[in-house]
Structures are given as structure tokens and as C-alpha cells.
Design an enzyme around this catalytic site. Structure first.
Site, PDB file in Angstrom:
ATOM      1  CB  SER A 144      -0.830  -0.394   0.967  1.00 16.28           C
ATOM      2  OG  SER A 144      -2.130   0.814   1.096  1.00 16.28           O
TER       3      SER A 144
ATOM      4  CG  ASP B  34      -4.275  -1.782   0.745  1.00 13.59           C
ATOM      5  OD1 ASP B  34      -3.594  -2.574   1.379  1.00 13.59           O
ATOM      6  OD2 ASP B  34      -5.083  -0.944   0.915  1.00 13.59           O
TER       7      ASP B  34
END
Length: 311
Positions: A38, A184
Site C-alpha cells: 500500500s 490493497d
């Protein structure tokens, strides 16, 4: 000293990672390989592209984070439209601006695809929620019929940053034409320090972790659940921290800079300048305290010094 670095996810909290990276720079640490999830994937990409901490601060300070919330314009009332987007697009914001922004930063340093980097020096983690498996980019791209060296680094960062329900997921297709939704990396591994460990839990060179949470054995803060939005936030934060913490033992912790940023939300894109400076300073202070012990202690754990001449 040459080391490998691993950066955790954490949204806007990752500004503390820049401060910690600055402390590592001042200590003369050189990152041979980097990995991240991320926001940590973004930092890892910038580090490998050759950006300094001062350059990163300038980039952040001049960025208009409101543009990252790139939703489609519509005449439909916003609350109702948000439900429509969640239902059909699986997210509130497109994420296109984020990808273009990252692509421009990397291109300024001559980086477009993974082929522009030395092989194996950048690893980015994402999650294939269709197949229910973790994806390491660029390593696993061949499973989707994609040549790793020709894949956009900015696209990989965008995939790793696709916070569920916040940004649209990215679609990939395997060789049979079957579609996968990629979100993610924090869903499955928010802190992939295991990426640079061998089966015997040693490494070619010292591995330094930058973790935006408390130590693995620290008390997990309680969440006061008042509505569905708070429930989702608590669910995601618990998932991100608890998953990797199960796999961090005391030896691993000796190589990790823990930076539990609690006062900032993961998606707080409206931080004032003073708050950003506080995050930089906090990360630098935590890292400097850690590195003064880590380097002075001699040989960092989990490093096979027999490999020194090959590092």
C-alpha cells in the site's frame, strides 16, 4: 552499509515512514532491495527510483491530496451515488489520478516498468480477492499472462493501494480469460518482511523493517464501534495489524522500527502542514532511537555474514 528494507502500509500515516527513511539515510544505510504494501509500496518504489527523503517531503508538501479523491461527476445526489458506485464499481474513487501521479514521479527518474530496475530489487504486495491469494509484484504476474519486466511500476503501486471500498479494484485476467479483482495488499500482508527471508529465516544482507504499528506483543487498542463506517475502519485496521503480527517473533522484532501512529486516520488526506511535519519528525525520532542501538550492536540478527562478500 547495504541493507534490504520493508515498508508497511498505513495510508497517510506513511508520512512517518519518510522521516524514518531520512534517519536511515543519515546513518549511511543503502537500500539494495525494497518491498512494501500500500503506502509502503509507494515509498519503496520512490526509494528504488532514487528519491531522497528531502525530495519526498517536497513532493508531499506540494501535492494536492484532494485530487486523489477522483470520483465521477454526476447529477445524482451524492449519498445515493456513493451507494451506486460501491455496488457497481466496488469503490468510491477511481484511483486514476493516484496512478498518473506515481507514474510521473517515477518517469522523472527514468523508471516506467519493472524492466527499468535491477531484477528482484522492488517487490510490491497486493491481494487477489477473487482467488483469495496474495500477489507479489512483479513476481506473480506471469500467472496472469503478463511479462513482469514490461509491467508498469505505477500500476503495481496503484494495485497495492486499492483500499477496499475506497478505491476501485484493478482487474487482471489469467491465461484462461478468468477475471480477478486486485485490492490493497494490506488485506493479506500489510508488512511483508518475510519477502527477504530464506527458509532458514536468515537473509543475504540485513533486513530493516519500517512498521506503522506497535510491537507484535503490545496491547491492541480497543475500537468504539458506533456505526457501519467505524465498524469497517476498525475491521480493516485490526486485520492489517493482527495478520502480520502473528508471524513476527522476538527475533524479527529486533530488526523492525515500530512507529504506532494513532492520532491520524489512514485516509485523512486533509492533514495541515503542521501535522505532516509532526509525522516526519516522529518517524525520524523513532528510527534514530532504534538505529543507534541496531547499528551500535554490531551484527543485526538474521544476517548470514558468510554471505557478506556476495551481498
Amino acid at each position: 552499509m547495504k541493507i534490504d528494507g520493508v515498508f508497511s502500509g498505513g495510508g497517510i500515516k506513511a508520512l512517518a515512514l519518510i522521516g524514518a527513511f531520512e534517519a536511515a539515510e543519515k546513518r549511511g544505510l543503502c537500500f539494495e532491495r525494497v518491498a512494501g504494501t500500500s503506502a509502503g509500496a509507494l515509498l519503496a518504489a520512490l526509494v528504488k527510483a532514487g528519491y531522497t527523503s528531502l525530495e519526498m517531503k517536497s513532493i508531499i508538501d506540494n501535492a494536492d491530496f484532494k485530487k486523489f479523491l477522483d470520483s465521477k461527476k454526476t447529477w445524482v445526489p451524492v449519498p445515493f451515488m456513493n451507494w451506486i458506485k460501491l455496488y457497481w464499481k466496488l469503490g468510491l474513487y477511481k484511483g486514476d489520478y493516484l496512478e498518473r501521479w506515481v507514474a510521473a514521479l517515477l518517469a522523472a527518474k527514468g523508471i516506467v516498468t519493472f524492466g527499468d530496475l535491477p531484477p528482484g530489487t522492488l517487490k510490491i504486495v497486493a491481494s487477489d480477492i477473487t482467488r483469495g491469494k496474495l500477489v507479489v509484484l512483479p513476481d506473480d504476474l506471469e500467472e496472469y499472462g503478463i511479462l513482469p519486466e514490461r509491467f508498469s511500476v505505477a500500476r503495481a503501486v496503484r494495485m497495492s493501494c486499492s483500499l477496499p471500498y475506497f478505491f476501485y479494484p484493478i482487474s487482471l485476467y489469467n491465461r484462461l480469460g478468468q477475471k480477478s479483482y486486485i485490492v490493497d495488499g494490506g488485506v493479506l500482508s500489510n508488512f511483508p518482511i518475510w519477502l527477504f527471508q530464506r527458509k532458514d529465516r536468515t537473509s543475504i544482507r540485513p533486513v530493516l523493517g519500517f512498521q506503522l504499528s506497535s510491537r507484535y506483543d503490545d496491547y491492541m487498542p480497543q475500537h468504539k464501534i458506533t456505526n457501519a463506517a467505524v465498524l469497517f475502519k476498525a475491521l480493516f485496521e485490526t486485520m492489517m495489524q493482527a495478520h502480520d503480527n502473528r508471524h513476527i517473533d522476538k527475533q524479527d522484532a529486533q530488526n523492525i522500527i515500530f512507529m504506532p501512529v494513532k492520532q491520524v486516520s489512514v485516509v485523512d488526506f486533509q492533514l495541515p502542514h503542521e501535522a505532516k511535519q509532526e509525522l516526519y519528525a516522529y518517524g525520524e525520532t523513532r528510527a534514530e532511537e532504534f538505529l543507534s542501538r541496531w547499528i551500535a550492536g554490531g551484527r543485526p540478527p538474521h544476517y548470514s555474514w558468510a554471505q557478506k562478500n556476495r551481498a
